[in-house]
Write a protein that holds these residues in place. Structure first.
Motif, PDB file in Angstrom:
ATOM      1  N   HIS A   1      -4.641  28.435  13.670  1.00 56.49           N
ATOM      2  CA  HIS A   1      -5.011  27.734  14.374  1.00 56.49           C
ATOM      3  C   HIS A   1      -4.923  26.248  15.152  1.00 56.49           C
ATOM      4  O   HIS A   1      -3.982  26.205  14.988  1.00 56.49           O
ATOM      5  CB  HIS A   1      -6.576  26.556  13.138  1.00 56.49           C
ATOM      6  CG  HIS A   1      -7.331  25.868  14.072  1.00 56.49           C
ATOM      7  ND1 HIS A   1      -7.688  24.817  14.430  1.00 56.49           N
ATOM      8  CD2 HIS A   1      -9.399  26.242  13.329  1.00 56.49           C
ATOM      9  CE1 HIS A   1      -8.959  24.752  15.290  1.00 56.49           C
ATOM     10  NE2 HIS A   1     -10.030  25.370  14.722  1.00 56.49           N
TER      11      HIS A   1
ATOM     12  N   SER B   1     -12.345  28.745  11.448  1.00 59.33           N
ATOM     13  CA  SER B   1     -11.857  29.303  10.980  1.00 59.33           C
ATOM     14  C   SER B   1     -10.767  30.021  10.976  1.00 59.33           C
ATOM     15  O   SER B   1     -11.172  31.193  11.701  1.00 59.33           O
ATOM     16  CB  SER B   1     -12.679  29.679   9.280  1.00 59.33           C
ATOM     17  OG  SER B   1     -11.592  29.290   8.564  1.00 59.33           O
ATOM     18  N   CYS B   2      -9.587  29.246  10.798  1.00 59.81           N
ATOM     19  CA  CYS B   2      -8.610  30.593  10.510  1.00 59.81           C
ATOM     20  C   CYS B   2      -7.829  30.941   9.551  1.00 59.81           C
ATOM     21  O   CYS B   2      -6.426  30.863   9.139  1.00 59.81           O
ATOM     22  CB  CYS B   2      -7.452  30.287  11.458  1.00 59.81           C
ATOM     23  SG  CYS B   2      -8.364  30.188  13.398  1.00 59.81           S
ATOM     24  N   SER B   3      -8.595  31.180   7.816  1.00 54.10           N
ATOM     25  CA  SER B   3      -8.671  31.701   6.868  1.00 54.10           C
ATOM     26  C   SER B   3      -8.447  32.838   6.783  1.00 54.10           C
ATOM     27  O   SER B   3      -8.276  32.928   5.297  1.00 54.10           O
ATOM     28  CB  SER B   3      -9.247  30.377   6.617  1.00 54.10           C
ATOM     29  OG  SER B   3     -10.444  30.531   6.608  1.00 54.10           O
TER      30      SER B   3
ATOM     31  N   GLY C   1      -4.348  23.458  13.901  1.00 51.69           N
ATOM     32  CA  GLY C   1      -3.739  23.300  12.543  1.00 51.69           C
ATOM     33  C   GLY C   1      -2.420  22.756  12.736  1.00 51.69           C
ATOM     34  O   GLY C   1      -2.205  21.341  13.691  1.00 51.69           O
TER      35      GLY C   1
ATOM     36  N   TYR D   1       0.208  24.320   5.131  1.00 53.66           N
ATOM     37  CA  TYR D   1      -0.155  24.975   6.677  1.00 53.66           C
ATOM     38  C   TYR D   1      -1.965  24.599   6.136  1.00 53.66           C
ATOM     39  O   TYR D   1      -2.407  24.066   5.043  1.00 53.66           O
ATOM     40  CB  TYR D   1      -0.298  26.439   7.322  1.00 53.66           C
ATOM     41  CG  TYR D   1      -1.204  26.686   8.067  1.00 53.66           C
ATOM     42  CD1 TYR D   1      -0.587  26.257   9.333  1.00 53.66           C
ATOM     43  CD2 TYR D   1      -2.395  27.172   7.908  1.00 53.66           C
ATOM     44  CE1 TYR D   1      -1.847  26.432  10.367  1.00 53.66           C
ATOM     45  CE2 TYR D   1      -3.420  27.010   8.504  1.00 53.66           C
ATOM     46  CZ  TYR D   1      -2.961  26.864  10.165  1.00 53.66           C
ATOM     47  OH  TYR D   1      -3.955  27.248  11.161  1.00 53.66           O
ATOM     48  N   THR D   2      -2.473  23.801   7.538  1.00 51.65           N
ATOM     49  CA  THR D   2      -4.090  23.612   7.393  1.00 51.65           C
ATOM     50  C   THR D   2      -4.277  23.607   8.893  1.00 51.65           C
ATOM     51  O   THR D   2      -3.407  23.172   9.907  1.00 51.65           O
ATOM     52  CB  THR D   2      -4.240  21.895   7.181  1.00 51.65           C
ATOM     53  OG1 THR D   2      -5.554  21.321   7.177  1.00 51.65           O
ATOM     54  CG2 THR D   2      -3.465  20.707   7.645  1.00 51.65           C
ATOM     55  N   ASP D   3      -6.156  24.090   8.654  1.00 51.76           N
ATOM     56  CA  ASP D   3      -6.739  24.210  10.134  1.00 51.76           C
ATOM     57  C   ASP D   3      -6.678  22.799  11.021  1.00 51.76           C
ATOM     58  O   ASP D   3      -6.863  23.384  11.810  1.00 51.76           O
ATOM     59  CB  ASP D   3      -7.552  25.281   9.910  1.00 51.76           C
ATOM     60  CG  ASP D   3      -7.291  26.471   9.595  1.00 51.76           C
ATOM     61  OD1 ASP D   3      -6.046  27.089   9.521  1.00 51.76           O
ATOM     62  OD2 ASP D   3      -9.081  27.073   9.790  1.00 51.76           O
ATOM     63  N   GLU D   4      -6.632  21.843   9.893  1.00 53.44           N
ATOM     64  CA  GLU D   4      -6.811  20.742  10.672  1.00 53.44           C
ATOM     65  C   GLU D   4      -5.464  19.547  11.184  1.00 53.44           C
ATOM     66  O   GLU D   4      -5.202  19.146   9.703  1.00 53.44           O
ATOM     67  CB  GLU D   4      -8.320  20.521  10.966  1.00 53.44           C
ATOM     68  CG  GLU D   4      -8.017  18.450  11.175  1.00 53.44           C
ATOM     69  CD  GLU D   4      -8.837  19.234  12.639  1.00 53.44           C
ATOM     70  OE1 GLU D   4      -9.196  20.328  13.010  1.00 53.44           O
ATOM     71  OE2 GLU D   4      -8.413  18.476  13.494  1.00 53.44           O
TER      72      GLU D   4
ATOM     73  N   CYS E   1      -7.947  32.176  16.659  1.00 55.21           N
ATOM     74  CA  CYS E   1      -6.583  32.274  16.595  1.00 55.21           C
ATOM     75  C   CYS E   1      -5.152  32.627  16.819  1.00 55.21           C
ATOM     76  O   CYS E   1      -5.251  33.222  17.406  1.00 55.21           O
ATOM     77  CB  CYS E   1      -6.639  32.552  15.302  1.00 55.21           C
ATOM     78  SG  CYS E   1      -7.980  31.558  13.657  1.00 55.21           S
TER      79      CYS E   1
ATOM     80  N   ASN F   1      -0.109  19.373  16.526  1.00 54.16           N
ATOM     81  CA  ASN F   1      -0.564  20.238  16.438  1.00 54.16           C
ATOM     82  C   ASN F   1      -0.063  21.869  17.010  1.00 54.16           C
ATOM     83  O   ASN F   1       1.032  21.726  17.200  1.00 54.16           O
ATOM     84  CB  ASN F   1      -2.479  19.278  16.595  1.00 54.16           C
ATOM     85  CG  ASN F   1      -2.744  19.424  18.265  1.00 54.16           C
ATOM     86  OD1 ASN F   1      -1.714  20.586  19.181  1.00 54.16           O
ATOM     87  ND2 ASN F   1      -3.380  18.872  18.241  1.00 54.16           N
TER      88      ASN F   1
END
Ligand code: SF4
Length: 117
Positions: A104, A47-49, A107, A67-70, A93, A77
């Motif tokens: 990510h 995860s890059c959160s 992301g 923004y979302t990791d996926e 990351c 992406n």
């Protein structure tokens, strides 16, 4: 500039959200890209959160651009976005030239912009 040329010229040094750019020669760039792809294959679930180093405004900007990791969009992406900054060797990351904090490779955000030739 295509993805490979972009990756050959830019990589991230530091994982706290600070982005430094450095030039590499073609052979070093190829090694960097190979290392990144190997890291991704070895660990797809990271995860890059961690946003603990960001200001409230920087967090808000991530939210504004959703923004979302996926990525929800196939074929779009962070790794094929012109604003992506590849991770430091050994890190998972990467970074972004616009959105602060860990990014990510898989992301996505609403300002995704295709890399050009
Ligand atoms: Fe990823 Fe958005 Fe930054 Fe592009 S602009 S690298 S899609 S976070």
């Amino acid at each position: 500039m295509n993805r490979r040329k972009f990756l050959n010229r830019i990589f991230v040094i530091g994982s706290s959200g600070s982005i430094f750019l450095a030039c590499t020669d073609t052979q070093e760039g190829e090694k960097d890209l190979q290392n990144i792809e190997e890291n991704l294959s070895a660990d797809q679930a990271f995860s890059c959160s961690d946003l603990s180093a960001l200001t409230e405004a920087e967090r808000s900007l991530r939210d504004t651009f959703e923004y979302t990791d996926e990525s929800p969009i196939e074929g779009q992406n962070c790794t094929n976005c012109t604003l992506y900054v590849v991770p430091e060797i050994g890190e998972s990351c990467g970074g972004c030239l616009t959105i602060k904090g860990p990014i990510h490779p898989h992301g996505y955000c609403t300002i995704w912009a295709a890399q050009t030739g």
